[in-house]
Each structure stands twice: as structure tokens, then as C-alpha cells.
Write a protein that holds these residues in place. Structure first.
Motif, PDB file in Angstrom:
ATOM      1  N   ARG A  86      -1.006 -35.972 -10.171  1.00  0.00           N
ATOM      2  CA  ARG A  86       0.085 -36.349  -9.264  1.00  0.00           C
ATOM      3  C   ARG A  86       0.768 -35.107  -8.689  1.00  0.00           C
ATOM      4  NH1 ARG A  86       3.735 -40.008  -7.431  1.00  0.00           N
ATOM      5  NH2 ARG A  86       5.952 -39.679  -7.824  1.00  0.00           N
ATOM      6  N   LEU A  87       1.051 -34.143  -9.560  1.00  0.00           N
ATOM      7  CA  LEU A  87       1.706 -32.912  -9.099  1.00  0.00           C
ATOM      8  C   LEU A  87       0.837 -32.143  -8.101  1.00  0.00           C
ATOM      9  CD1 LEU A  87       3.334 -31.614 -12.398  1.00  0.00           C
ATOM     10  CD2 LEU A  87       4.491 -32.635 -10.414  1.00  0.00           C
ATOM     11  N   ILE A  90       1.107 -33.879  -4.756  1.00  0.00           N
ATOM     12  CA  ILE A  90       2.427 -33.634  -4.154  1.00  0.00           C
ATOM     13  C   ILE A  90       2.520 -32.205  -3.625  1.00  0.00           C
ATOM     14  CG2 ILE A  90       4.883 -33.380  -4.726  1.00  0.00           C
ATOM     15  CD1 ILE A  90       4.469 -35.829  -6.631  1.00  0.00           C
ATOM     16  N   ARG A  91       1.998 -31.268  -4.388  1.00  0.00           N
ATOM     17  CA  ARG A  91       2.025 -29.859  -3.962  1.00  0.00           C
ATOM     18  C   ARG A  91       1.233 -29.667  -2.675  1.00  0.00           C
ATOM     19  NH1 ARG A  91       1.941 -24.779  -3.908  1.00  0.00           N
ATOM     20  NH2 ARG A  91       1.039 -23.136  -5.067  1.00  0.00           N
ATOM     21  N   ILE A  92       0.095 -30.317  -2.556  1.00  0.00           N
ATOM     22  CA  ILE A  92      -0.729 -30.202  -1.340  1.00  0.00           C
ATOM     23  C   ILE A  92       0.054 -30.695  -0.116  1.00  0.00           C
ATOM     24  CG2 ILE A  92      -2.798 -31.085  -0.167  1.00  0.00           C
ATOM     25  CD1 ILE A  92      -3.553 -29.069  -2.280  1.00  0.00           C
ATOM     26  N   LEU A  93       0.806 -31.774  -0.259  1.00  0.00           N
ATOM     27  CA  LEU A  93       1.574 -32.308   0.881  1.00  0.00           C
ATOM     28  C   LEU A  93       2.787 -31.448   1.223  1.00  0.00           C
ATOM     29  CD1 LEU A  93       1.614 -36.180   0.462  1.00  0.00           C
ATOM     30  CD2 LEU A  93       0.297 -34.804   2.056  1.00  0.00           C
ATOM     31  N   GLY A  94       3.313 -30.726   0.238  1.00  0.00           N
ATOM     32  CA  GLY A  94       4.473 -29.870   0.495  1.00  0.00           C
ATOM     33  C   GLY A  94       5.680 -30.678   0.938  1.00  0.00           C
ATOM     34  N   GLN A  95       6.337 -30.219   1.990  1.00  0.00           N
ATOM     35  CA  GLN A  95       7.555 -30.899   2.446  1.00  0.00           C
ATOM     36  C   GLN A  95       7.289 -32.258   3.069  1.00  0.00           C
ATOM     37  OE1 GLN A  95       9.554 -28.505   5.348  1.00  0.00           O
ATOM     38  NE2 GLN A  95       8.317 -29.253   7.035  1.00  0.00           N
ATOM     39  N   PRO A 114      -7.230 -33.182  -3.205  1.00  0.00           N
ATOM     40  CA  PRO A 114      -7.608 -34.560  -3.575  1.00  0.00           C
ATOM     41  C   PRO A 114      -7.660 -35.497  -2.368  1.00  0.00           C
ATOM     42  CG  PRO A 114      -5.344 -34.126  -4.205  1.00  0.00           C
ATOM     43  CD  PRO A 114      -5.929 -32.809  -3.735  1.00  0.00           C
ATOM     44  N   TYR A 115      -6.990 -35.114  -1.274  1.00  0.00           N
ATOM     45  CA  TYR A 115      -6.966 -35.949  -0.066  1.00  0.00           C
ATOM     46  C   TYR A 115      -8.302 -35.940   0.673  1.00  0.00           C
ATOM     47  CZ  TYR A 115      -2.019 -36.153  -0.903  1.00  0.00           C
ATOM     48  OH  TYR A 115      -0.805 -36.375  -1.487  1.00  0.00           O
ATOM     49  N   LYS A 116      -9.214 -35.094   0.261  1.00  0.00           N
ATOM     50  CA  LYS A 116     -10.543 -35.082   0.860  1.00  0.00           C
ATOM     51  C   LYS A 116     -11.292 -36.369   0.523  1.00  0.00           C
ATOM     52  CE  LYS A 116     -14.673 -32.249   1.262  1.00  0.00           C
ATOM     53  NZ  LYS A 116     -15.289 -30.966   0.916  1.00  0.00           N
ATOM     54  N   TYR A 117     -10.977 -36.961  -0.636  1.00  0.00           N
ATOM     55  CA  TYR A 117     -11.683 -38.158  -1.109  1.00  0.00           C
ATOM     56  C   TYR A 117     -10.782 -39.381  -1.287  1.00  0.00           C
ATOM     57  CZ  TYR A 117     -14.955 -34.461  -2.210  1.00  0.00           C
ATOM     58  OH  TYR A 117     -15.777 -33.375  -2.119  1.00  0.00           O
ATOM     59  N   ILE A 118      -9.499 -39.143  -1.592  1.00  0.00           N
ATOM     60  CA  ILE A 118      -8.566 -40.234  -1.898  1.00  0.00           C
ATOM     61  C   ILE A 118      -7.362 -40.124  -0.965  1.00  0.00           C
ATOM     62  CG2 ILE A 118      -7.148 -41.319  -3.695  1.00  0.00           C
ATOM     63  CD1 ILE A 118      -8.837 -39.771  -5.767  1.00  0.00           C
TER      64      ILE A 118
END
Length: 188
Positions: A86-87, A90-95, A114-118
Motif C-alpha cells: 500500500r505504501l 501511495i508513494r508512486i502517486l505522490g501528491q 504496481p500501476y503497470k499491472y494493477i
């Protein structure tokens, strides 16, 4: 059988990170221009967290669906793994990460990590955490109940969130949806 210190450490880490996420969200999004489109989904998630946690502790107290301590230790590991996943999301999305559904004016579709697949990996992390919570509390039934609660809540949340993203990004988001999984790779 009482839960071990390792469970309470994992539980404290989970609660602490959620507290930090809430503060971080408030600080980082203070000056973000966004359109809120939550439709009550944050309330359902908060209620689901309370309900699943309360149920898990009740099942533990009544020894429903009891598992061995070795299996419970796997649950503790799953809690930590779910929090870490989860962290990471969240870190990948940033603000652009928000506790409520909103679309930022300058937002783009994140397609790495993780957004490459999910499409909703932070929710996947929460599911892993709650499966681990139930097992960590010595109850496979608690894990099953948690999965049912969150699949229902996240089905609604994902519907709301994806409608907002399609309205903002149209074909770009539709293409992204075609090549990714919503929540669980190869299943959903």
C-alpha cells in the motif's frame, strides 16, 4: 491462545502508517486543485475498516475458524507485506494520492510501479493487510469476512473512481483499463 507480540507490532505499524498517510494526504494536498467525486465511498471504506477489524477481534475471542500459531505468524507477515505494498502504491502517486476520490487538474495516468499491472494497488495492499489481520488473529473466518466486506466496498469505490478517471482522461484511461487488472492480477 493469545496473539503474540509480533501481531501487536504489525498492528501498530499498520495503524501508525494509516495515521501518517492521513496527515501526509492533508499536507500534500493542501494546495492541489482538484474536483471531488467521492460519492460517499470514503465513508464506506472507513466503516469497512472498523467492521472488519471488530469482526476479526470478535472471531479471535470466540475462537471461530481457529488456526495454528505457525499459520497466524504467516498472517502477521501478510499484514506487513500488505502495508508495504500500500505504501509503495501511495508513494508512486505522490501528491496525486487522495483518501477521497478526486481528480487533480494536472494529474496524469500513472503506469509504472504496481500501476503497470494493477489500477488500484493501494486497495490490493489493504486487502492483503486484512487477510493477514484475520489470520494473525488466529481466524481464517475473519479473513474470509474481511475479503467479502472489502470486495463489496472496493467494487463501489472502484466504480466511482474509474468513472471519475474516464470522464477526465477518456480514451487514455480506457486503453489503460484494457491492459491492467482492477485489484487482483489474473482474477479481477
Amino acid at each position: 491462545m493469545d496473539v503474540g507480540i509480533q501481531f501487536w507490532i504489525a498492528f501498530s505499524i499498520w495503524m501508525g502508517t494509516e495515521f501518517v498517510i492521513a496527515i501526509r494526504n492533508r499536507v500534500l494536498r493542501r494546495n492541489v486543485s482538484a474536483t471531488k467525486k467521492d460519492k460517499g465511498s470514503l465513508f464506506f471504506i472507513l466503516f469497512g475498516v472498523w467492521l472488519a477489524t471488530a469482526a476479526a477481534f470478535q472471531f479471535h475471542m470466540h475462537k471461530w475458524g481457529w488456526v495454528t500459531q505457525s499459520v497466524a505468524n504467516v498472517g502477521v507477515f501478510m499484514m506487513i507485506a500488505g502495508v508495504a505494498f500500500r505504501l509503495w502504491a501511495i508513494r508512486i502517486l505522490g501528491q496525486h494520492f487522495s483518501l477521497s476520490v478526486s481528480v487533480d487538474v494536472d494529474q496524469t495516468i500513472v503506469q509504472h510501479g504496481p500501476y503497470k499491472y494493477i489500477r488500484h494497488p493501494a486497495y490490493t495492499g489493504t486487502l492483503i493487510t486484512f487477510v493477514g489481520l484475520g489470520i494473525g488473529l488466529n481466524s481464517w473466518i475473519a479473513s474470509c469476512v474481511s475479503i467479502m466486506i472489502f470486495l463489496l466496498i472496493y467494487a463501489y469505490r472502484i466504480h466511482v473512481e474509474e468513472a471519475a478517471l474516464v470522464s477526465q482522461f477518456q480514451d487514455v484511461y480506457e486503453e489503460y483499463r484494457k491492459r491492467t487488472w482492477k485489484l487482483i492480477p489474473f482474477l479481477y
